[in-house]
Design a protein around this motif. Structure first.
Motif, PDB file in Angstrom:
ATOM      1  N   SER A 342       0.854  -1.160  -0.029  1.00 33.22           N
ATOM      2  CA  SER A 342       0.100  -0.046   0.109  1.00 33.22           C
ATOM      3  C   SER A 342       0.860   1.221  -0.156  1.00 33.22           C
ATOM      4  N   ARG A 343       0.333   2.474  -0.411  1.00 35.45           N
ATOM      5  CA  ARG A 343       0.850   3.478  -0.476  1.00 35.45           C
ATOM      6  C   ARG A 343       0.003   4.763   0.114  1.00 35.45           C
ATOM      7  N   HIS A 344       0.517   5.536   0.836  1.00 35.62           N
ATOM      8  CA  HIS A 344      -0.059   6.699   1.655  1.00 35.62           C
ATOM      9  C   HIS A 344       0.670   7.900   1.460  1.00 35.62           C
ATOM     10  N   GLN A 345       0.031   8.836   0.980  1.00 35.31           N
ATOM     11  CA  GLN A 345       0.691  10.051   0.428  1.00 35.31           C
ATOM     12  C   GLN A 345      -0.085  11.359   1.031  1.00 35.31           C
ATOM     13  N   GLY A 346       0.428  12.447   1.323  1.00 29.38           N
ATOM     14  CA  GLY A 346      -0.339  13.455   1.549  1.00 29.38           C
ATOM     15  C   GLY A 346      -0.513  14.143   3.002  1.00 29.38           C
ATOM     16  N   PRO A 347      -1.284  14.878   3.410  1.00 26.87           N
ATOM     17  CA  PRO A 347      -1.247  15.644   4.682  1.00 26.87           C
ATOM     18  C   PRO A 347      -1.684  14.520   5.798  1.00 26.87           C
ATOM     19  N   SER A 348      -1.072  14.840   6.957  1.00 26.47           N
ATOM     20  CA  SER A 348      -1.529  13.950   8.233  1.00 26.47           C
ATOM     21  C   SER A 348      -2.573  14.514   8.917  1.00 26.47           C
ATOM     22  N   ILE A 349      -3.159  15.797   8.444  1.00 20.28           N
ATOM     23  CA  ILE A 349      -4.289  16.406   9.291  1.00 20.28           C
ATOM     24  C   ILE A 349      -5.667  16.608   8.304  1.00 20.28           C
ATOM     25  N   PRO A 350      -6.564  16.064   8.950  1.00 16.18           N
ATOM     26  CA  PRO A 350      -7.258  15.664  10.041  1.00 16.18           C
ATOM     27  C   PRO A 350      -6.697  14.453  10.565  1.00 16.18           C
ATOM     28  N   SER A 351      -6.443  14.100  11.791  1.00 18.11           N
ATOM     29  CA  SER A 351      -5.836  12.873  12.313  1.00 18.11           C
ATOM     30  C   SER A 351      -6.786  11.762  12.187  1.00 18.11           C
ATOM     31  N   ALA A 352      -8.047  11.938  11.787  1.00 19.73           N
ATOM     32  CA  ALA A 352      -9.053  10.843  11.733  1.00 19.73           C
ATOM     33  C   ALA A 352      -9.226  10.363  10.370  1.00 19.73           C
ATOM     34  N   SER A 353      -8.881  11.179   9.299  1.00 23.93           N
ATOM     35  CA  SER A 353      -9.192  10.807   7.952  1.00 23.93           C
ATOM     36  C   SER A 353      -8.220  10.968   6.883  1.00 23.93           C
ATOM     37  N   ALA A 354      -6.966  11.825   7.460  1.00 27.83           N
ATOM     38  CA  ALA A 354      -5.973  12.204   6.249  1.00 27.83           C
ATOM     39  C   ALA A 354      -5.164  10.893   6.098  1.00 27.83           C
ATOM     40  N   PRO A 355      -4.659  11.007   4.791  1.00 29.51           N
ATOM     41  CA  PRO A 355      -3.939   9.642   4.504  1.00 29.51           C
ATOM     42  C   PRO A 355      -2.666   9.197   5.231  1.00 29.51           C
ATOM     43  N   THR A 356      -1.950  10.024   5.677  1.00 34.19           N
ATOM     44  CA  THR A 356      -0.754   9.631   6.466  1.00 34.19           C
ATOM     45  C   THR A 356      -0.972   9.978   7.863  1.00 34.19           C
ATOM     46  N   ALA A 357      -2.178  10.156   8.355  1.00 35.38           N
ATOM     47  CA  ALA A 357      -2.428  10.228   9.939  1.00 35.38           C
ATOM     48  C   ALA A 357      -2.103   8.899  10.624  1.00 35.38           C
ATOM     49  N   ALA A 358      -1.750   9.146  11.874  1.00 33.87           N
ATOM     50  CA  ALA A 358      -1.311   7.977  12.506  1.00 33.87           C
ATOM     51  C   ALA A 358      -2.754   6.978  12.732  1.00 33.87           C
ATOM     52  N   GLN A 359      -3.921   7.335  13.081  1.00 32.01           N
ATOM     53  CA  GLN A 359      -4.926   6.785  12.906  1.00 32.01           C
ATOM     54  C   GLN A 359      -5.460   5.800  11.851  1.00 32.01           C
ATOM     55  N   SER A 360      -5.220   6.664  10.519  1.00 32.07           N
ATOM     56  CA  SER A 360      -5.414   5.985   9.370  1.00 32.07           C
ATOM     57  C   SER A 360      -4.352   4.820   8.999  1.00 32.07           C
ATOM     58  N   LEU A 361      -3.150   5.034   9.339  1.00 33.70           N
ATOM     59  CA  LEU A 361      -2.187   4.220   9.342  1.00 33.70           C
ATOM     60  C   LEU A 361      -2.419   2.916  10.012  1.00 33.70           C
ATOM     61  N   VAL A 362      -2.827   3.295  11.560  1.00 31.65           N
ATOM     62  CA  VAL A 362      -2.918   1.960  12.380  1.00 31.65           C
ATOM     63  C   VAL A 362      -4.169   1.368  11.916  1.00 31.65           C
ATOM     64  N   ALA A 363      -5.434   2.025  11.698  1.00 36.31           N
ATOM     65  CA  ALA A 363      -6.546   1.330  11.193  1.00 36.31           C
ATOM     66  C   ALA A 363      -5.971   0.636  10.069  1.00 36.31           C
ATOM     67  N   HIS A 364      -5.505   1.055   9.096  1.00 38.53           N
ATOM     68  CA  HIS A 364      -5.123   0.161   7.701  1.00 38.53           C
ATOM     69  C   HIS A 364      -4.392  -0.840   8.118  1.00 38.53           C
TER      70      HIS A 364
END
Length: 617
Positions: A342-364
């Motif tokens: 998988s590839r994730h690129q872009g901003p990390s804000i907002p933390s719940a839905s941004a592609p590189t946010a920690a929550q998004s990566l953990v959920a993925h």
């Protein structure tokens, strides 16, 4: 020098020299074409050369002899909704191929002239967006940040250490720790161990470095002893080149996470502070053994990785791991290949839905990637462990076999050594026995010769030295005395002597008793053996020549039975002069042990004479 170079202005020549220094030489025609296409901007020309892989002179020589190896990846796009353009299984990603067509210089000049307003407009918009803290939109693949490879100027004179992949990775991790105020997990653990146990028993600092992880000292954490459980943590990053990281993920069958950032993007600082230090993400990465690798696109390794992974905006995160090949047919299963999960690129804000946010990566990771990839990797790791166990078992068997072979060899060698020693001992005993036998033979011959010589003297003494017994009424030899003799074999003999008779006559008589009966007296010699002097003078001369004492020469001694007293032979001494023999007496003949004279007779001393007296020893 080429004619084109001579026609350049001084400023253009200086730009050409700088570009050739970056290219480590290179073709001047190619350098001029690139500079003309970017309006003689050295920075942009260098970026264009590295991005488009324009070959230098050294590269051209290498290309003629060595084929260029391209790293191939399969991409698993099952989780990439709209992330890729046209999806097709087994897609490969490689560097942008070098330009093969040559553009006419006037056309390049026109394009460069027309692009000046666009560059000015882009710079103005970027400045405004940065002031307003609005992410600047990127238009892949023409991103200005992707053209920034490495700054020019004084950095061109840095040594090889500054470009070593491990050193570059360590500097990037160190800058990441300084910027976020966090510390890598292994470094934090080592610092806590060093605080609790500064020095081990060998005098060395405790806490070994984790292989492939960061062991840098964080400058933002303050004193090492102040580290506690509330310290922000970063994942451990692989210290090495991107190619080494990929090989490690492949050989260890682990999930790899690639993090690429660009300082030109406003989203990167927030990504570093919020995503990379998020406790849940760090713990997830640590628990599942995900290998991290990161870098800034300004560095060669990160730039190369971004091209292979087709990163278009930053921050960029990609997960890679071994996956089964997608091949048709029901043959034997092919070897797994390294795949972009998988590839994730872009901003990390907002933390719940941004592609590189920690929550998004953990959920993925929890919901998609780990359930789908982990079982396959665990099976590969189990197979690898089984192969390692089999190799260890074979090695142990080989070691046991080798030890058994060595023991058998040592046992055979020890048995051969014992047999060799036994053979040597046997030969030594045989040689000693042979020497003893030869010595015994020589001693026997010497004894026989001595016995024969003594027998000649006995017979000579019987015929010459032994006087006849006195006749009744004879007075010329003095008073008659009676002497009884007890021989060693128990026989008794009685002989009468005159007091004037010499002791030699008594000893010669006793000596004649050892002559065998088969040698009659009438055959005894009348002259001394070996032509010596006659009578007692010849006897004394013989004793002196034989180097034996009188006792050893005679081979016996005469002892008075009671009281015990030895009658010693003395030449020219009469029997009447011996006080013990006046009036006669009973004598015991005792053999004298002599190594040179060994007869068949053995020494025997009578314990009782004919008168019932016991002899004294």
């Amino acid at each position: 020098m080429d004619r084109d170079v001579e026609e350049l202005s001084p400023s253009q020549r200086e730009a050409l020299n700088q570009l050739q220094a970056v290219m480590e030489g290179g073709d001047s025609d190619v350098a001029i074409e690139v500079l003309e296409s970017v309006n003689w901007d050295v920075q942009r020309a260098a970026n264009a050369i590295f991005e488009n892989a324009v070959p230098t002179s050294k590269d051209r020589e290498t290309m003629t002899t060595t084929p260029v190896s391209m790293e191939r990846f399969e991409i698993d796009d099952s989780e990439q909704d709209g992330l890729l353009g046209h999806s097709s299984g087994g897609r490969e990603f490689r560097r942008v191929p070098p330009t093969t067509s040559v553009t006419v210089r006037p056309l390049r000049a026109v394009i460069a002239f027309l692009s000046i307003p666009l560059r000015l407009l882009s710079s103005l918009l970027r400045f405004l967006f940065r002031i307003l803290r609005i992410p600047f939109p990127q238009f892949a693949p023409f991103t200005w940040s992707s053209l920034s490879y490495r700054p020019l100027g004084s950095n061109l004179s840095q040594d090889r250490r500054s470009t070593d992949p491990r050193n570059v990775a360590e500097r990037w991790v160190q800058s990441l720790e300084e910027e976020t105020g966090a510390v890598c997990i292994s470094r934090s653990r080592n610092r806590r161990q060093s605080t609790s146990n500064p020095v081990d028993s060998h005098g060395t600092a405790s806490g070994a470095d984790v292989v492939g992880s960061s062991n840098l000292t964080s400058r933002a954490g303050g004193n090492d002893s102040d580290v506690d459980v509330e310290t922000k943590l970063l994942p451990d990053f692989f210290m090495g080149s991107y190619e080494e990281f990929v090989r490690h993920c492949e050989t260890a069958a682990q999930i790899g996470c690639v993090v690429i950032v660009s300082e030109e993007h406003d989203d990167v600082p927030e990504f570093k502070r919020s995503t990379l230090t998020d406790p849940s993400l760090v713990k997830l990465i640590e628990d599942h053994g995900i290998v991290m690798w990161g870098g800034d696109i300004r560095d060669r390794e990160a730039w190369s990785a971004s091209q292979k992974l087709q990163a278009t905006t930053y921050p960029f995160v990609a997960f890679i791991a071994l996956q089964p090949r997608r091949t048709a047919g029901s043959g034997s299963s092919p070897a797994p290949t390294l795949t972009i999960l998988s590839r994730h690129q872009g901003p990390s804000i907002p933390s719940a839905s941004a592609p590189t946010a920690a929550q998004s990566l953990v959920a993925h990771l929890n919901e998609h990637l780990l359930p789908r990839v982990k079982p396959f990797l665990e099976r590969i790791q189990a197979e690898a462990r089984e192969r390692a166990r089999e190799r260890a078992l074979r090695a142990e068997q080989d070691r046991a076999f080798e030890e058994s072979r060595i023991r058998d060899k040592e046992r055979v060698e020890r048995r051969m050594e014992e047999e060799r020693r036994a053979e040597q001992e046997r030969k030594r005993r045989e040689e000693e026995a042979e020497i003893e036998r030869q010595e015994a033979i020589r001693a026997e011959k010497k004894r026989e010769a001595w016995e024969a010589h003594r027998m000649e003297w006995r017979r000579y003494g019987r015929s010459t030295l032994v006087v006849r017994e006195p006749r009744p009424g004879e007075t010329g030899r003095g008073k008659t005395i009676r002497i009884g003799l007890r021989m060693p074999d128990g026989q008794r003999a009685v002989r009468f002597f005159g007091e004037a008779d010499s002791m030699t006559a008594l000893y010669a008589y006793v000596d004649s008793l050892f002559i065998p009966a088969g040698l009659p007296q009438d055959t005894d010699p009348r002259s001394p053996p070996n032509g010596g002097l006659p009578d007692e003078s010849g006897l004394a001369e013989e004793m002196e020549r034989s180097e034996k004492s009188p006792e050893k020469w005679w081979g016996f001694k005469l002892v008075l039975a009671y009281p015990r007293k030895e009658i010693i032979w003395e030449p020219a001494k009469s029997l009447g002069d011996v006080e013990a023999l006046k009036g006669g007496g009973q004598l015991v003949v005792e053999m004298v042990a002599d190594s040179d004279v060994k007869g068949k007779q053995k020494q025997a001393v009578t314990s009782e004479d004919d008168d019932g007296y016991e002899s004294e020893e």
